[in-house]
Structures are given as structure tokens and as C-alpha cells.
Design a protein around this motif. Structure first.
Motif, PDB file in Angstrom:
ATOM      1  N   LYS A  37      -8.790   0.739 -38.833  1.00  0.00           N
ATOM      2  CA  LYS A  37     -10.062   1.463 -38.860  1.00  0.00           C
ATOM      3  C   LYS A  37     -10.269   2.296 -40.116  1.00  0.00           C
ATOM      4  CE  LYS A  37     -10.821   2.225 -33.921  1.00  0.00           C
ATOM      5  NZ  LYS A  37     -10.972   3.296 -32.922  1.00  0.00           N
ATOM      6  N   ASP A  38      -9.186   2.807 -40.666  1.00  0.00           N
ATOM      7  CA  ASP A  38      -9.284   3.763 -41.769  1.00  0.00           C
ATOM      8  C   ASP A  38      -9.890   3.129 -43.015  1.00  0.00           C
ATOM      9  OD1 ASP A  38      -8.702   6.184 -43.296  1.00  0.00           O
ATOM     10  OD2 ASP A  38      -7.211   4.915 -44.279  1.00  0.00           O
ATOM     11  N   GLU A  39     -10.872   3.806 -43.583  1.00  0.00           N
ATOM     12  CA  GLU A  39     -11.523   3.317 -44.805  1.00  0.00           C
ATOM     13  C   GLU A  39     -11.276   4.243 -45.989  1.00  0.00           C
ATOM     14  OE1 GLU A  39     -15.621   2.467 -44.028  1.00  0.00           O
ATOM     15  OE2 GLU A  39     -15.137   1.107 -42.388  1.00  0.00           O
ATOM     16  N   THR A  40     -10.410   5.236 -45.802  1.00  0.00           N
ATOM     17  CA  THR A  40     -10.117   6.181 -46.875  1.00  0.00           C
ATOM     18  C   THR A  40      -8.668   6.086 -47.337  1.00  0.00           C
ATOM     19  OG1 THR A  40     -11.788   7.693 -46.012  1.00  0.00           O
ATOM     20  CG2 THR A  40     -10.159   8.620 -47.541  1.00  0.00           C
ATOM     21  N   PHE A  41      -7.724   6.359 -46.447  1.00  0.00           N
ATOM     22  CA  PHE A  41      -6.318   6.443 -46.822  1.00  0.00           C
ATOM     23  C   PHE A  41      -5.676   5.066 -47.022  1.00  0.00           C
ATOM     24  CE2 PHE A  41      -7.354  10.415 -44.783  1.00  0.00           C
ATOM     25  CZ  PHE A  41      -6.749  11.355 -45.599  1.00  0.00           C
ATOM     26  N   HIS A  42      -5.885   4.144 -46.080  1.00  0.00           N
ATOM     27  CA  HIS A  42      -5.232   2.838 -46.198  1.00  0.00           C
ATOM     28  C   HIS A  42      -5.653   2.083 -47.468  1.00  0.00           C
ATOM     29  CE1 HIS A  42      -3.896  -1.188 -44.273  1.00  0.00           C
ATOM     30  NE2 HIS A  42      -2.908  -0.630 -44.928  1.00  0.00           N
ATOM     31  N   PRO A  43      -6.929   2.057 -47.827  1.00  0.00           N
ATOM     32  CA  PRO A  43      -7.286   1.399 -49.090  1.00  0.00           C
ATOM     33  C   PRO A  43      -6.613   2.042 -50.306  1.00  0.00           C
ATOM     34  CG  PRO A  43      -9.230   1.680 -47.735  1.00  0.00           C
ATOM     35  CD  PRO A  43      -8.123   2.447 -47.065  1.00  0.00           C
ATOM     36  N   ARG A  44      -6.426   3.359 -50.273  1.00  0.00           N
ATOM     37  CA  ARG A  44      -5.760   4.037 -51.393  1.00  0.00           C
ATOM     38  C   ARG A  44      -4.297   3.618 -51.500  1.00  0.00           C
ATOM     39  NH1 ARG A  44      -8.150  10.127 -50.634  1.00  0.00           N
ATOM     40  NH2 ARG A  44     -10.300   9.618 -51.231  1.00  0.00           N
ATOM     41  N   ALA A  45      -3.673   3.301 -50.370  1.00  0.00           N
ATOM     42  CA  ALA A  45      -2.267   2.895 -50.381  1.00  0.00           C
ATOM     43  C   ALA A  45      -2.053   1.664 -51.251  1.00  0.00           C
ATOM     44  CB  ALA A  45      -1.789   2.621 -48.955  1.00  0.00           C
ATOM     45  N   HIS A  46      -3.036   0.813 -51.305  1.00  0.00           N
ATOM     46  CA  HIS A  46      -2.883  -0.461 -52.016  1.00  0.00           C
ATOM     47  C   HIS A  46      -3.784  -0.551 -53.252  1.00  0.00           C
ATOM     48  CE1 HIS A  46      -0.471  -1.576 -48.617  1.00  0.00           C
ATOM     49  NE2 HIS A  46      -1.471  -1.272 -47.807  1.00  0.00           N
ATOM     50  N   GLU A 147       4.102   1.034 -49.955  1.00  0.00           N
ATOM     51  CA  GLU A 147       2.786   1.558 -50.335  1.00  0.00           C
ATOM     52  C   GLU A 147       2.135   2.314 -49.179  1.00  0.00           C
ATOM     53  OE1 GLU A 147       0.616  -1.857 -51.737  1.00  0.00           O
ATOM     54  OE2 GLU A 147       1.620  -1.844 -53.682  1.00  0.00           O
ATOM     55  N   ASP A 148       2.293   1.826 -47.958  1.00  0.00           N
ATOM     56  CA  ASP A 148       1.675   2.459 -46.790  1.00  0.00           C
ATOM     57  C   ASP A 148       2.261   3.826 -46.469  1.00  0.00           C
ATOM     58  OD1 ASP A 148      -0.170   0.467 -46.162  1.00  0.00           O
ATOM     59  OD2 ASP A 148       1.144  -0.522 -44.708  1.00  0.00           O
ATOM     60  N   GLY A 149       3.561   3.995 -46.605  1.00  0.00           N
ATOM     61  CA  GLY A 149       4.261   5.192 -46.135  1.00  0.00           C
ATOM     62  C   GLY A 149       3.617   6.515 -46.487  1.00  0.00           C
ATOM     63  N   PRO A 150       3.462   6.851 -47.773  1.00  0.00           N
ATOM     64  CA  PRO A 150       2.890   8.157 -48.122  1.00  0.00           C
ATOM     65  C   PRO A 150       1.457   8.324 -47.619  1.00  0.00           C
ATOM     66  CG  PRO A 150       3.807   7.065 -50.071  1.00  0.00           C
ATOM     67  CD  PRO A 150       3.879   6.089 -48.954  1.00  0.00           C
ATOM     68  N   TRP A 151       0.687   7.263 -47.641  1.00  0.00           N
ATOM     69  CA  TRP A 151      -0.718   7.368 -47.222  1.00  0.00           C
ATOM     70  C   TRP A 151      -0.848   7.429 -45.705  1.00  0.00           C
ATOM     71  CZ3 TRP A 151      -4.253   8.974 -50.407  1.00  0.00           C
ATOM     72  CH2 TRP A 151      -3.989   8.879 -51.775  1.00  0.00           C
ATOM     73  N   LEU A 152       0.062   6.795 -44.983  1.00  0.00           N
ATOM     74  CA  LEU A 152       0.076   6.928 -43.529  1.00  0.00           C
ATOM     75  C   LEU A 152       0.384   8.373 -43.143  1.00  0.00           C
ATOM     76  CD1 LEU A 152       0.034   5.858 -40.626  1.00  0.00           C
ATOM     77  CD2 LEU A 152       2.428   5.154 -40.948  1.00  0.00           C
ATOM     78  N   ARG A 153       1.331   9.005 -43.840  1.00  0.00           N
ATOM     79  CA  ARG A 153       1.642  10.417 -43.556  1.00  0.00           C
ATOM     80  C   ARG A 153       0.428  11.307 -43.831  1.00  0.00           C
ATOM     81  NH1 ARG A 153       6.504   8.423 -45.336  1.00  0.00           N
ATOM     82  NH2 ARG A 153       6.220   8.956 -47.532  1.00  0.00           N
ATOM     83  N   LYS A 154      -0.281  11.056 -44.936  1.00  0.00           N
ATOM     84  CA  LYS A 154      -1.489  11.844 -45.243  1.00  0.00           C
ATOM     85  C   LYS A 154      -2.568  11.613 -44.193  1.00  0.00           C
ATOM     86  CE  LYS A 154      -0.692  11.885 -50.206  1.00  0.00           C
ATOM     87  NZ  LYS A 154      -1.151  11.497 -51.530  1.00  0.00           N
ATOM     88  N   PHE A 155      -2.721  10.351 -43.763  1.00  0.00           N
ATOM     89  CA  PHE A 155      -3.695  10.017 -42.724  1.00  0.00           C
ATOM     90  C   PHE A 155      -3.350  10.766 -41.431  1.00  0.00           C
ATOM     91  CE2 PHE A 155      -4.887   7.188 -39.148  1.00  0.00           C
ATOM     92  CZ  PHE A 155      -6.263   7.208 -39.303  1.00  0.00           C
TER      93      PHE A 155
END
Length: 163
Positions: A37-46, A147-155
Motif C-alpha cells: 500500500k505504501d507510496e512514500t517509503f517503499h518506493p524510496r527504498a528502491h 534496501e527495504d530494511g531502513p525504509w521499513l523501519r521509517k515506515f
């Protein structure tokens, strides 16, 4: 990344392997929302490895995805059909690109404050040996997990601050 296991009874015309026991440091609902669902954090991860991402709904649970991904200095086109059955399964059918013909089944399981992800991989032979094809996918899984790890924590923190 998770442990690996091979099925002795896999069909001989399909390359098959499993990637089991990958653990994300977030509860199932957070991981699921981040991935689907996320359109902010997950796209930034990659951001450095994926561009021109687009999706089109085909049904309530299935969509057509297209994107370009970095392959060394070049960008290569990929597309896939993704079916999601919340909160347990995502099925990714690779339609175009270097993994065309592959089908991946991602199974999500709650493990308290963590989420386990098991991936079942079915691939059409493409000229690479089964070991080369498996190694390529494992590199892809590992890269995506890093790539997902840091952005998942921020999410997860952003969700906690709004609750």
C-alpha cells in the motif's frame, strides 16, 4: 536471508527452489502495508535500483506492474502480474525481462513483532544453469531485503507516531 531447501520432486522442466525464514523486524500488518500500500517509503527504498514504476489494476486482487531496474550501468525493463491475498500471500508472475517465465509465491507469517517471509520460486529454464538462475534470484532477494530494511523501519515509526 532465509535458509534454503530444494524439493526432490520438482518437475524436471522447471527450476525450483525455496528461500525460507527471512525475518523482517516489523509485525505482519506493518510489513504488508509497506509492501502493498505504501507510496512514500517503499518506493524510496528502491530509488537507486528501480525507476518508471507503474501499476494497473486488473481485478480487486490482481495488478499489472511495469518498471525498469538497474542492471550494472544499464536499465532493463520488467513487468509482472501480481496477485495479493491479504495478509498471507503475494504471487508474482514475471512477464517480461530477464526473469520472464518465473513465478514467485511469497508467504507471510506473523512471528510476534516480526514477520517471516518464505518464497517458493518456479522458473522456466532460460539458458542459464539452474544454479546460476537460483543464484541470480537470491542476489535479487538479498538486495531487496537490504534496501527495504531502513525504509521499513521509517515506515513503522511513521505509523506509530500517527496512532
Amino acid at each position: 536471508m532465509g535458509a534454503r531447501r530444494r524439493k526432490a520432486d520438482a518437475p524436471t522442466n522447471i527450476v525450483y527452489f525455496e528461500d525460507r525464514n527471512t525475518l523482517y523486524d516489523a509485525p505482519l500488518d506493518v510489513v504488508w502495508d509497506f509492501m502493498t500500500k505504501d507510496e512514500t517509503f517503499h518506493p524510496r527504498a528502491h530509488k537507486g535500483s528501480v525507476r518508471k514504476f507503474a501499476s494497473k489494476a486488473l481485478s480487486e486482487i490482481t495488478g499489472l506492474l511495469s518498471w525498469e531496474e538497474r542492471d550494472g550501468p544499464r536499465w532493463r525493463r520488467r513487468s509482472a502480474r501480481m496477485t495479493v491475498v491479504r495478509p498471507a500471500v503475494r504471487i508474482q508472475e514475471e512477464l517480461d525481462g530477464r526473469y520472464a517465465g518465473s513465478t514467485l509465491v511469497f508467504v507471510y507469517s506473523p512471528r510476534g513483532r516480526r514477520t517471516r517471509v518464505d518464497v517458493l520460486c518456479y522458473m522456466q529454464p532460460d539458458g542459464r544453469t539452474p544454479a546460476q538462475l537460483e543464484a541470480a534470484w537470491r542476489r535479487e532477494f538479498s538486495k531487496n531485503f537490504r534496501e527495504d530494511g531502513p525504509w521499513l523501519r521509517k515506515f513503522a515509526r511513521s505509523r506509530a507516531s500517527t496512532e
